[in-house]
Design an enzyme around this catalytic site. Structure first.
Site, PDB file in Angstrom:
ATOM      1  N   TYR A   5     -52.806  16.593  25.466  1.00  0.00           N
ATOM      2  CA  TYR A   5     -53.693  17.159  24.447  1.00  0.00           C
ATOM      3  C   TYR A   5     -52.933  17.609  23.199  1.00  0.00           C
ATOM      4  CZ  TYR A   5     -57.875  17.371  27.453  1.00  0.00           C
ATOM      5  OH  TYR A   5     -58.976  17.072  28.215  1.00  0.00           O
ATOM      6  N   GLN A  39     -66.867  21.432  30.390  1.00  0.00           N
ATOM      7  CA  GLN A  39     -66.939  20.963  31.776  1.00  0.00           C
ATOM      8  C   GLN A  39     -66.419  22.075  32.675  1.00  0.00           C
ATOM      9  OE1 GLN A  39     -64.388  17.489  31.332  1.00  0.00           O
ATOM     10  NE2 GLN A  39     -66.157  16.136  31.348  1.00  0.00           N
ATOM     11  N   GLN A  53     -63.113  23.494  31.118  1.00  0.00           N
ATOM     12  CA  GLN A  53     -62.531  22.887  29.928  1.00  0.00           C
ATOM     13  C   GLN A  53     -63.485  23.075  28.750  1.00  0.00           C
ATOM     14  OE1 GLN A  53     -60.487  19.130  28.344  1.00  0.00           O
ATOM     15  NE2 GLN A  53     -61.950  18.375  29.813  1.00  0.00           N
ATOM     16  N   TYR A  97     -54.723  20.566  30.616  1.00  0.00           N
ATOM     17  CA  TYR A  97     -55.540  20.723  29.403  1.00  0.00           C
ATOM     18  C   TYR A  97     -54.728  21.614  28.478  1.00  0.00           C
ATOM     19  CZ  TYR A  97     -59.438  18.907  32.220  1.00  0.00           C
ATOM     20  OH  TYR A  97     -60.251  18.132  33.020  1.00  0.00           O
TER      21      TYR A  97
HETATM   22  C1  FAD Z   1     -59.749  11.356  27.767  1.00  0.00           C
HETATM   23  C2  FAD Z   1     -59.072  12.266  28.747  1.00  0.00           C
HETATM   24  C3  FAD Z   1     -59.642  12.487  29.994  1.00  0.00           C
HETATM   25  C4  FAD Z   1     -59.017  13.319  30.929  1.00  0.00           C
HETATM   26  N1  FAD Z   1     -59.613  13.527  32.149  1.00  0.00           N
HETATM   27  C5  FAD Z   1     -58.992  14.302  33.071  1.00  0.00           C
HETATM   28  C6  FAD Z   1     -59.558  14.520  34.352  1.00  0.00           C
HETATM   29  O1  FAD Z   1     -60.635  14.004  34.663  1.00  0.00           O
HETATM   30  N2  FAD Z   1     -58.882  15.293  35.237  1.00  0.00           N
HETATM   31  C7  FAD Z   1     -57.690  15.872  34.931  1.00  0.00           C
HETATM   32  O2  FAD Z   1     -57.105  16.536  35.794  1.00  0.00           O
HETATM   33  N3  FAD Z   1     -57.138  15.705  33.710  1.00  0.00           N
HETATM   34  C8  FAD Z   1     -57.758  14.939  32.787  1.00  0.00           C
HETATM   35  N4  FAD Z   1     -57.198  14.781  31.546  1.00  0.00           N
HETATM   36  C9  FAD Z   1     -55.956  15.478  31.230  1.00  0.00           C
HETATM   37  C10 FAD Z   1     -54.757  14.627  31.632  1.00  0.00           C
HETATM   38  O3  FAD Z   1     -54.556  14.765  33.031  1.00  0.00           O
HETATM   39  C11 FAD Z   1     -53.501  15.102  30.887  1.00  0.00           C
HETATM   40  O4  FAD Z   1     -53.700  14.990  29.506  1.00  0.00           O
HETATM   41  C12 FAD Z   1     -52.259  14.334  31.347  1.00  0.00           C
HETATM   42  O5  FAD Z   1     -51.113  15.147  31.186  1.00  0.00           O
HETATM   43  C13 FAD Z   1     -52.082  13.044  30.585  1.00  0.00           C
HETATM   44  O6  FAD Z   1     -51.034  12.319  31.133  1.00  0.00           O
HETATM   45  P1  FAD Z   1     -50.400  11.090  30.312  1.00  0.00           P
HETATM   46  O7  FAD Z   1     -49.316  10.539  31.136  1.00  0.00           O
HETATM   47  O8  FAD Z   1     -51.487  10.203  29.844  1.00  0.00           O
HETATM   48  O9  FAD Z   1     -49.875  11.828  29.007  1.00  0.00           O
HETATM   49  P2  FAD Z   1     -48.427  11.925  28.323  1.00  0.00           P
HETATM   50  O10 FAD Z   1     -48.712  12.448  26.955  1.00  0.00           O
HETATM   51  O11 FAD Z   1     -47.678  10.660  28.452  1.00  0.00           O
HETATM   52  O12 FAD Z   1     -47.719  13.030  29.203  1.00  0.00           O
HETATM   53  C14 FAD Z   1     -48.226  14.343  29.330  1.00  0.00           C
HETATM   54  C15 FAD Z   1     -47.080  15.284  29.696  1.00  0.00           C
HETATM   55  O13 FAD Z   1     -46.475  14.850  30.912  1.00  0.00           O
HETATM   56  C16 FAD Z   1     -45.140  14.451  30.691  1.00  0.00           C
HETATM   57  N5  FAD Z   1     -44.880  13.228  31.443  1.00  0.00           N
HETATM   58  C17 FAD Z   1     -45.512  12.038  31.331  1.00  0.00           C
HETATM   59  N6  FAD Z   1     -44.967  11.149  32.167  1.00  0.00           N
HETATM   60  C18 FAD Z   1     -43.971  11.791  32.827  1.00  0.00           C
HETATM   61  C19 FAD Z   1     -43.013  11.385  33.781  1.00  0.00           C
HETATM   62  N7  FAD Z   1     -42.992  10.124  34.237  1.00  0.00           N
HETATM   63  N8  FAD Z   1     -42.086  12.274  34.216  1.00  0.00           N
HETATM   64  C20 FAD Z   1     -42.090  13.536  33.747  1.00  0.00           C
HETATM   65  N9  FAD Z   1     -42.975  13.984  32.830  1.00  0.00           N
HETATM   66  C21 FAD Z   1     -43.914  13.119  32.370  1.00  0.00           C
HETATM   67  C22 FAD Z   1     -45.003  14.232  29.189  1.00  0.00           C
HETATM   68  O14 FAD Z   1     -43.684  14.389  28.727  1.00  0.00           O
HETATM   69  C23 FAD Z   1     -45.952  15.283  28.659  1.00  0.00           C
HETATM   70  O15 FAD Z   1     -45.343  16.561  28.682  1.00  0.00           O
HETATM   71  C24 FAD Z   1     -57.809  13.953  30.595  1.00  0.00           C
HETATM   72  C25 FAD Z   1     -57.235  13.741  29.345  1.00  0.00           C
HETATM   73  C26 FAD Z   1     -57.856  12.910  28.418  1.00  0.00           C
HETATM   74  C27 FAD Z   1     -57.233  12.713  27.073  1.00  0.00           C
END
Ligand code: FAD
Ligand code: NAG
Ligand code: NAG
Ligand code: NAG
Ligand code: NAG
Length: 496
Positions: free
Chosen positions: A93, A381, A412, A455
């Site tokens: 986020y 939500q 949220q 979040y």
């Molecule tokens: C449209 C949308 C819907 C969502 N729906 C839900 C939901 O239904 N339930 C829920 O629980 N959450 C939900 N989320 C929140 C989501 O779980 C978080 O935003 C999550 O952190 C996103 O992970 P990412 O890998 O896509 O993001 P990134 O931006 O790639 O990573 C997020 C964080 O995790 C770290 N990270 C990523 N990969 C690794 C790795 N391999 N090792 C160590 N650190 C890592 C990154 O450095 C950063 O700090 C939603 C978010 C969005 C935008």
């Protein structure tokens, strides 16, 4: 007091900071590691965050092809004093996958897309370049399931690092509860496999706060037999006044705690802007992972306590089809992802002190009035983590670094800029802050509510306590052990 050696090294550091950009490019090039740097043609799209409220300039975005290359990148980051962060799906986020500020070295995991499924053993190895849609599709075809969120483009890296909630979570837990081993590159470049037996303290920290401790390359998880049938349901009430809306929320809160609801019922209360000033609309939506013929026996005792619904909808299918339905009709992530321009907050309500009636009424009153006139678009939500028979709350609070095992709701509060494009209006911050305040200032006295680290909120001042509760102290000492130079550094990393 600084000794002469420390003083010299400070001077060296200052001097070297003038030429780091060239060093970084040279170091990565000499190892033949693919990367995008400021000024490169690829850089603008490579550094574009999901949330366009942010525009950070990483020092480099790297695309390693092997675990050894990730290890080299982490070592270069350490030597040349860059914060190193992972990017999986890029859906943070606050753009923490780009470092959450300028100047980070980003480890993009898009080349780590393998999923290896062993249905006989009920396990899978999932590399962290995968998105939730790809995982649900691959497991679903093998007749297996995993608890996780519904949006196909969310990456497993961040999702499993901090939680991972979906409608199957009352039945199967959070995504991180399914992890049996984490393959990770540590701050000193070492490749480790953390389990209950190998680096158990690290394994604990990686399930709830992974990003502060390493670059996770894959997770090993236990999977579940996909239920043969499930139903995605929605019960809707349109245009309620604040009093009626508050009664629905209070009734639901009581119902899930008092009634013996089964684990295969998952859901959330959604709140939306009402059709006229002084109103809001509500839905209770969720998944029922059992034959639809049995849904009424659980739900009708609730519906009897509520006003008649305005609308209902039911989608019944295989487990995989319910995941596709929740994903908006498809789990495919091959097309480029969209963007939003948004600000979101969260609040996790403790089971032993539910939201008070006064807090719920203050909240629905705020939404029916300030919510109607707000310049931003919004939705809320109230995700059901608790209630009777929840697998999330069956896990001991100390078992993982995830700190909120005894919650009823994870709420949220999400608001988007007009037309979803920048700039995000300042009035939106005030609207959302006032909304959360309407609850917390009317909640039980000394309310120890939490916040959900997936979040993630750049304006949350007491984030250490809200995200991690008392786990913060243990995380801090493990950070000193596993990342003493603070290489995995971003605005909400474990720090002091
Ligand atoms: C449209 C949308 C819907 C969502 N729906 C839900 C939901 O239904 N339930 C829920 O629980 N959450 C939900 N989320 C929140 C989501 O779980 C978080 O935003 C999550 O952190 C996103 O992970 P990412 O890998 O896509 O993001 P990134 O931006 O790639 O990573 C997020 C964080 O995790 C770290 N990270 C990523 N990969 C690794 C790795 N391999 N090792 C160590 N650190 C890592 C990154 O450095 C950063 O700090 C939603 C978010 C969005 C935008
Ligand atoms: C460098 O990487 C490219 C692209 O992956 C590859 O074609 C090339 O052979 C590599 N060169 C060396 C010296 O490893
Ligand atoms: C709210 O709506 C209910 C149901 O329509 C009605 O009985 C009640 O009087 C209304 N309350 C207020 C304060 O308007
Ligand atoms: C469930 O109950 C509703 C009324 O609340 C009824 O309309 C519906 O037909 C019932 N569904 C099943 C499958 O029995
Ligand atoms: C790297 O750190 C880990 C965890 O602290 C440790 O077990 C390992 O021995 C270290 N490796 C090196 C080469 O220092």
């Amino acid at each position: 007091m600084l000794g002469i050696i420390q003083l010299l090294s400070v001077l060296v550091l200052v001097a070297s900071s003038f030429c780091v950009a060239a060093d970084l490019r040279g170091s990565l090039n000499s190892l033949n590691i693919t990367a995008s740097f400021p000024g490169d043609a690829t850089y603008a799209s490579a550094s574009s965050p999901f949330n366009l409220r942010f525009a950070f300039q990483p020092a480099a975005i790297t695309y390693p092809k092997t675990v050894e290359e990730i290890s080299e990148i982490v070592k270069i980051g350490g030597e040349e004093k860059y914060p190193v962060v992972a990017r999986s799906g890029g859906h943070s986020y606050i753009a923490n996958g780009l470092g959450g500020r300028d100047g980070a070295v980003v480890v993009d995991l898009s080349n780590f897309g393998d999923i290896t499924i062993d249905s006989a053993k009920g396990s899978a190895v999932i590399q962290t370049g995968n998105r939730l849609g790809d995982i649900a599709a691959a497991l679903g075809k093998a007749g297996r399931g995993l608890p996780h969120g519904s949006c196909p483009y969310v990456g497993i890296g961040g999702h499993a690092a901090f939680g991972g909630f979906g409608f199957a979570s009352r039945m199967w837990g959070l995504t991180l509860d399914t992890i049996t081993a984490v393959n990770v590159v540590l701050a000193n470049g070492t490749v480790a496999r953390a389990t209950d037996h190998n680096h158990p303290d690290l394994f604990w920290a990686l399930r709830g706060s992974a990003s502060s401790f390493g670059i996770v390359t894959s997770i090993e998880v236990k999977t579940f037999p996909a239920p043969p049938t499930g139903t995605i349901f929605q019960y809707s009430w349109d245009g309620l006044n604040a009093t009626t809306a508050s009664q629905i929320i209070a009734t639901l809160q009581r119902f899930v705690q008092v009634n013996d609801i089964p684990p295969h019922l998952g859901g959330e209360i959604n709140l939306f802007r009402g059709p006229v000033l002084g109103t809001i609309s509500i839905s209770f939506a969720g998944g029922w992972y059992a034959p639809i013929e049995n849904l009424n026996a659980t739900i009708n005792p609730l519906l009897r306590q509520l006003p008649p619904t305005s609308r209902t909808s039911f989608f019944t299918g295989t487990y995989l089809e319910t995941a596709e339905n929740l994903g908006g009709g498809s789990l495919d992530t091959s097309a480029p992802d969209g963007h939003d321009t948004f600000y979101a907050k969260s609040l996790m309500t403790p089971e032993n002190s539910p939201m008070s009636d006064a807090a719920i009424l203050a909240y629905t009153t705020y939404l029916a009035n300030q919510g109607f006139t707000a310049e931003v678009g919004w939705f809320i939500q109230m995700e059901l983590y608790g209630g009777r028979n929840s697998a999330i709350n069956a896990v001991a609070p100390e078992a993982t670094a995830f700190a909120h095992r005894r919650s009823i709701f994870s709420i949220q509060f999400y608001s988007s800029a007009p037309n979803n494009v920048p700039p995000y209006p300042p009035s939106g911050f005030a609207f959302l802050d006032g909304l959360v305040d309407s609850i917390t200032s009317n909640g039980p006295k000394n309310w120890d509510y939490g916040a959900y680290p997936n979040y993630i909120d750049d304006k949350l001042v007491d984030w250490r306590r809200r995200y991690y509760g008392t786990h913060y102290f243990r995380l801090r000492s493990l950070k000193a052990k596993y990342d003493p130079m603070n290489i995995f550094d971003f605005p909400t990393s474990i720090d002091e």
